[in-house]
Design a protein around this motif. Structure first.
Motif, short mmCIF file in Angstrom:
data_model
loop_
_atom_site.label_atom_id
_atom_site.label_comp_id
_atom_site.label_asym_id
_atom_site.label_seq_id
_atom_site.Cartn_x
_atom_site.Cartn_y
_atom_site.Cartn_z
N VAL A 2 0.94 -1.91 -0.08
CA VAL A 2 -0.73 -0.17 0.26
C VAL A 2 0.92 1.17 0.17
CG1 VAL A 2 -1.64 1.65 1.15
CG2 VAL A 2 -1.58 -1.03 1.03
N LEU A 3 1.78 1.67 0.55
CA LEU A 3 3.01 2.69 0.88
C LEU A 3 3.42 2.59 -0.34
CD1 LEU A 3 4.19 2.15 3.98
CD2 LEU A 3 2.81 3.81 3.36
N VAL A 4 3.58 1.50 -1.09
CA VAL A 4 4.67 1.99 -2.20
C VAL A 4 4.22 2.49 -3.61
CG1 VAL A 4 5.86 0.19 -3.84
CG2 VAL A 4 5.93 -0.38 -1.63
N GLY A 5 2.16 2.18 -3.63
CA GLY A 5 1.37 2.84 -4.61
C GLY A 5 1.18 3.90 -4.01
N ASP A 6 1.32 4.07 -2.64
CA ASP A 6 1.04 5.46 -2.27
C ASP A 6 2.08 6.55 -3.14
OD1 ASP A 6 -1.61 5.44 -0.93
OD2 ASP A 6 -0.79 4.87 0.80
N VAL A 7 3.11 6.33 -2.66
CA VAL A 7 4.62 6.47 -3.16
C VAL A 7 4.14 6.78 -5.00
CG1 VAL A 7 6.88 6.62 -3.73
CG2 VAL A 7 5.93 5.88 -1.14
N VAL A 8 3.83 5.48 -5.98
CA VAL A 8 3.93 5.85 -7.36
C VAL A 8 2.90 7.06 -7.69
CG1 VAL A 8 3.66 4.10 -9.12
CG2 VAL A 8 5.05 3.07 -7.35
N LEU A 9 1.45 6.83 -7.03
CA LEU A 9 0.70 7.88 -7.29
C LEU A 9 0.62 9.18 -6.89
CD1 LEU A 9 -2.41 6.09 -6.10
CD2 LEU A 9 -1.87 6.40 -8.01
N LEU A 10 2.01 9.28 -6.03
CA LEU A 10 2.65 10.54 -5.37
C LEU A 10 3.07 11.27 -6.62
CD1 LEU A 10 2.29 12.57 -2.82
CD2 LEU A 10 4.57 11.56 -2.66
N GLY A 11 4.59 10.74 -7.18
CA GLY A 11 4.91 10.93 -8.42
C GLY A 11 4.03 10.67 -9.93
N VAL A 12 3.07 10.21 -9.60
CA VAL A 12 2.28 10.71 -11.10
C VAL A 12 1.47 12.10 -10.87
CG1 VAL A 12 0.60 9.86 -12.39
CG2 VAL A 12 2.03 8.05 -11.47
N VAL A 199 -4.97 13.22 -6.45
CA VAL A 199 -4.48 12.24 -6.19
C VAL A 199 -3.28 11.75 -5.70
CG1 VAL A 199 -2.80 10.28 -8.05
CG2 VAL A 199 -5.33 11.06 -8.08
N LEU A 200 -2.30 13.37 -5.56
CA LEU A 200 -1.62 13.80 -4.59
C LEU A 200 -2.18 13.75 -3.60
CD1 LEU A 200 1.42 16.32 -5.02
CD2 LEU A 200 0.26 15.84 -2.43
N VAL A 201 -3.20 14.23 -2.66
CA VAL A 201 -3.76 14.39 -1.82
C VAL A 201 -3.96 13.28 -0.85
CG1 VAL A 201 -6.32 15.02 0.04
CG2 VAL A 201 -4.31 16.45 -1.64
N ASP A 202 -4.92 12.31 -2.02
CA ASP A 202 -4.76 11.05 -1.33
C ASP A 202 -3.40 9.92 -0.46
OD1 ASP A 202 -8.21 11.29 -1.77
OD2 ASP A 202 -7.66 10.37 -3.53
N SER A 203 -3.13 10.41 -1.82
CA SER A 203 -1.44 9.39 -1.24
C SER A 203 -0.71 10.58 -0.69
CB SER A 203 -1.27 9.45 -3.17
OG SER A 203 -0.62 10.69 -2.91
N ALA A 204 -0.69 11.61 -0.56
CA ALA A 204 -0.08 11.57 0.64
C ALA A 204 -0.60 11.79 1.93
CB ALA A 204 0.22 13.56 0.59
N VAL A 205 -1.90 11.83 1.72
CA VAL A 205 -3.02 11.47 2.97
C VAL A 205 -2.77 9.77 4.07
CG1 VAL A 205 -5.31 11.17 4.55
CG2 VAL A 205 -4.72 13.28 3.34
N GLY A 206 -2.39 9.05 2.97
CA GLY A 206 -2.40 7.93 3.30
C GLY A 206 -0.81 7.12 4.27
N LEU A 207 -0.29 8.17 3.41
CA LEU A 207 0.96 8.11 3.72
C LEU A 207 1.56 8.59 5.44
CD1 LEU A 207 3.35 8.95 1.14
CD2 LEU A 207 3.12 6.81 2.05
N ALA A 208 0.86 9.18 5.62
CA ALA A 208 0.87 10.36 6.56
C ALA A 208 -0.06 9.67 7.56
CB ALA A 208 0.29 12.26 6.30
N LEU A 209 -0.70 8.66 7.53
CA LEU A 209 -2.45 7.72 8.56
C LEU A 209 -1.05 6.57 8.93
CD1 LEU A 209 -5.61 8.33 6.64
CD2 LEU A 209 -4.40 9.08 9.00
N ALA A 210 -0.46 6.53 7.92
CA ALA A 210 0.43 5.23 8.06
C ALA A 210 1.89 5.64 9.16
CB ALA A 210 1.37 5.12 7.11
N ALA A 211 2.27 6.80 9.26
CA ALA A 211 2.86 7.35 10.09
C ALA A 211 2.21 7.64 11.32
CB ALA A 211 4.28 8.52 9.45
N GLY A 212 1.41 7.78 11.67
CA GLY A 212 0.81 8.30 12.48
C GLY A 212 0.26 9.27 12.70
#
Length: 324
Positions: A2-12, A199-212
């Protein structure tokens, strides 16, 4: 995965935003020229409101889901980011002096909207009535812009040929083609910017939530910066092209629209309850707004050193919000 997918989407998303912003600025500049309207007016309206579309989508969606902190944090954080990081980078890239009376007036409107935001958020609740009032004020602002555009058009009128020759229809045809082409370019750029921002916001929020990271911090930093990426890319591209009118107008128009439009729409959709941390953000926003208004409304030159200071203040807000 999931994290890898968020990073890829962030770049796109970043790539889509960059292409969209270049297309938007190019189309807006040529459209302004074809219509006889200044780049500043286009920056204050089409570009500013268009690049604020991600804020509308995110804040309204958060409000409907009962995430008032994300909704309001997005507005306050986006405005801090716009004035600190974006206006600061514009000054670093292309220091400029504000000469247009229109931008001076709109800088004062930006300051007034910030005061209104502080009043509305003072009790920690943004009701539907508050939202309706904000939207009514936005209507008044748009009305004033419309009057300014009409005056500008009247000032450049009378340039058409009146000799009755057969060249006039060809000129009109060329103008219509140009309006169609550049209008399509602006629309395509807006679509890329809006979709890329989402897309950027969705992926960034996913990464932030994973970081607590907390909900307020996400709204005030990750979401705010993410939804402001369209303004950032658009203003930087415009500044590099020498279109400081679009760059500065984009920042000012976006900040007015964020407070009156985005917050208003979100509150009408569902009343918002706000974390007390909003007051720290409002103080930060007030300082940046006062500085930017003093520069823009007085017509003083915004230097590279002041641009660096703005960037530091903007980045400092994100650090304080995350650490707080």
């Amino acid at each position: 995965m999931v994290l890898v997918g968020d990073v890829v989407l962030l770049g796109v998303a970043v790539i889509a935003l960059w292409i969209g912003a270049r297309t938007l600025v190019t189309g807006a500049s040529r459209l302004a020229s074809a219509a006889g309207i200044s780049a500043l007016v286009i920056g204050l309206t089409v570009v500013a409101f268009g690049t604020s579309a991600p804020e509308v989508v995110v804040s309204t969606g958060a409000a409907l889901e009962g995430q008032g902190d994300v909704s309001v944090g997005n507005v306050v954080g986006s405005n801090v980011f716009n004035l600190g990081v974006i206006l600061g980078l514009v000054a670093v890239i292309a220091p400029f002096r504000v000469m247009e009376t229109l931008l001076r007036r709109d800088a004062l409107a930006m300051a007034a909207s910030t005061v209104v935001a502080a009043v509305v958020l003072a009790d920690g609740i943004v009701s539907r009535l508050d939202g309706a009032i904000l939207l009514a004020l936005l209507g008044c602002y748009l009305g004033a812009l419309w009057v300014a555009i009409r005056r500008e058009n009247d000032g450049v009128g009378g340039s058409e040929s009146s000799d009755g020759s057969g060249s006039a229809p060809d000129a009109r045809d060329r103008t219509e083609v140009r309006f169609g082409l550049e209008g399509g370019r602006v629309l395509a750029g807006l679509v890329l910017v809006i979709v890329g921002g989402r897309v950027l916001v969705d992926s960034a929020v996913g990464l932030a939530l994973a970081a607590g990271v907390s909900e307020w911090a996400i709204g005030a930093t990750v979401v705010a910066a993410g939804t402001s990426i369209p303004e950032l890319v658009t203003s930087v591209v415009a500044a590099r092209r020498g279109d400081t009118g679009i760059a500065a107008g984009n920042v000012v128009g976006s900040n007015v629209f964020n407070v009156l439009g985005v917050l208003g729409i979100a509150a009408v959709a569902r009343p918002l309850t706000v974390d007390p941390a909003v007051f720290v953000g409002l103080v930060w926003l007030g300082v940046l707004t006062a500085f930017a208004t003093a520069v823009l409304a007085t017509g003083r030159r915004l230097t590279r050193l002041e641009g660096v200071l703005l960037v530091i203040l903007g980045a400092g807000y994100s650090a304080v919000s995350l650490l707080g």
